[in-house]
Motif scaffolding. Structure first.
Motif, mmCIF file in Angstrom:
data_model
loop_
_atom_site.group_PDB
_atom_site.id
_atom_site.type_symbol
_atom_site.label_atom_id
_atom_site.label_comp_id
_atom_site.label_asym_id
_atom_site.label_seq_id
_atom_site.Cartn_x
_atom_site.Cartn_y
_atom_site.Cartn_z
ATOM 1 N N PRO A 1 4.781 5.061 1.746
ATOM 2 C CA PRO A 1 4.136 4.028 2.282
ATOM 3 C C PRO A 1 3.068 4.222 3.353
ATOM 4 N N GLU A 2 2.123 3.186 3.167
ATOM 5 C CA GLU A 2 1.227 3.341 4.216
ATOM 6 C C GLU A 2 1.622 2.290 5.515
ATOM 7 N N MET A 3 1.205 2.545 6.670
ATOM 8 C CA MET A 3 1.607 1.821 7.987
ATOM 9 C C MET A 3 0.328 0.998 8.267
ATOM 10 N N ASP A 4 0.676 -0.140 8.920
ATOM 11 C CA ASP A 4 -0.234 -0.762 9.621
ATOM 12 C C ASP A 4 -0.318 -0.180 11.159
ATOM 13 N N LYS B 1 0.774 -1.261 -0.013
ATOM 14 C CA LYS B 1 0.104 0.023 -0.048
ATOM 15 C C LYS B 1 0.880 1.409 0.069
ATOM 16 N N SER C 1 1.022 5.767 -0.744
ATOM 17 C CA SER C 1 0.120 6.892 -1.010
ATOM 18 C C SER C 1 1.000 7.646 -2.029
ATOM 19 N N ALA D 1 2.070 -1.625 5.435
ATOM 20 C CA ALA D 1 0.942 -2.207 5.424
ATOM 21 C C ALA D 1 0.626 -2.709 3.637
ATOM 22 N N GLN E 1 9.079 13.416 6.286
ATOM 23 C CA GLN E 1 8.435 12.432 6.441
ATOM 24 C C GLN E 1 9.365 11.116 6.130
ATOM 25 N N TYR F 1 10.828 -1.524 0.984
ATOM 26 C CA TYR F 1 10.226 -0.273 0.744
ATOM 27 C C TYR F 1 11.044 0.362 -0.403
#
Length: 289
Positions: free
Chosen positions: A40-43, A34, A36, A49, A91, A107
């Motif tokens: 990366p998106e995180m769980d 996943k 954006s 994620a 970020q 990643y």
């Protein structure tokens, strides 16, 4: 272990080249990283994620990243690549400090390859549209059939020593006390050793010899391979190239050690732990322990 190294994925090149086998892996078990854009998106646990291929847009270009415990892993190419310098995105630095090492490596590889795809949608030979091929590790022109392959740019980053002191530089626009190893891209027709000597001479006027290799690090901003080297200086009088550096100076072992320890009276701020320059400085301190 250096940041962005140690990915847990099996790259499975044999599957990339077999369209039928690759298609057979694009099932409900396959995982989609996943993202954006390129972030990366995180769980909930602070790890990368993952979703399923059903989460991808219907027209998404999917890159086969490899196998993770037998499960095929993919990432979707974003609408746009990223041309901004890494320093402009705090970020990213936070991410590098918090992600697990194997997640960060995974990643980094995914970011580099999907960013390359997003910035190479048209053929450099004829200008025609390109399409994804070989599981995402190639693009092929739909007009002239030219094959394009992901790019990795080789960069030398080097420690230069003269009589127990180390040459470090401060880049243009860097904070006042920030110093690091000199670095520069390897040019066509150059060896690593020649690139080290040329870059050091151009940036500082120092003649470097006895170049040796220490370690390397993939750096996905957008896709460099940092090749850490060491050299001995023949002279110590610095002639600064002000188009490349704001400052360059010699540091003693005690000064480097104090700076790496974060002492309040240290003469400089050293590179972050995620950068190969930090690893090189530790290597040099241990060499002279």
């Amino acid at each position: 272990m250096l940041a962005f190294t140690g990915s847990r994925l099996d790259r499975a090149d044999n599957i990339r080249a077999n369209p039928d086998e690759l298609a057979g892996l694009m099932n409900w078990k396959a995982r989609l990283l996943k993202l954006s854009g390129l972030m990366p998106e995180m769980d909930d646990a602070g790890s990368l994620a993952w979703g399923t291929l059903a989460d991808a847009a219907e027209d998404a270009e999917l890159v086969f990243l490899g196998l993770d415990e037998g499960k095929a892993c993919f990432a979707a190419v974003p609408p746009e690549g990223d041309s901004s310098p890494r320093m402009a995105n705090p970020q990213l630095w936070s991410l590098m400090a918090t992600l697990r090492a194997d997640d960060l490596a995974l990643y980094g590889g995914a970011r580099s390859i999907v960013d390359w795809h997003a910035r190479h949608r048209f053929c450099a030979a004829c200008g025609g549209a390109t399409k994804i091929a070989k599981g995402g590790w190639q693009r092929t022109c739909t007009s002239c059939s030219t094959e394009h392959f992901p790019r990795t740019d080789p960069v030398t980053i080097m420690l230069v020593e003269h009589e127990g002191r180390l040459l470090l530089g401060r880049g243009l626009g860097w904070p006042e006390r920030a110093y690091s190893a000199l670095a520069g891209f390897v040019e066509p027709g150059e060896s690593i050793e020649e690139a080290v000597a040329r870059e050091v001479l151009e940036e500082s006027g120092i003649v470097a010899k006895e170049v040796g290799y220490i370690a390397s690090q993939p750096w996905p901003f957008p896709s460099q391979l940092m090749m850490g080297c060491y050299a001995i200086a023949e002279n110590d009088e610095i002639t600064l190239d002000t188009t490349e550096l704001a400052d360059a100076r010699w540091f003693t072992r005690d000064e480097v050690a104090a700076s790496m320890n974060g002492d309040a009276d240290a003469p400089m701020n050293t590179p972050p732990k995620q950068a190969i320059a930090h690893h090189l400085l530790n290597w040099w301190l241990e060499k002279h322990a």
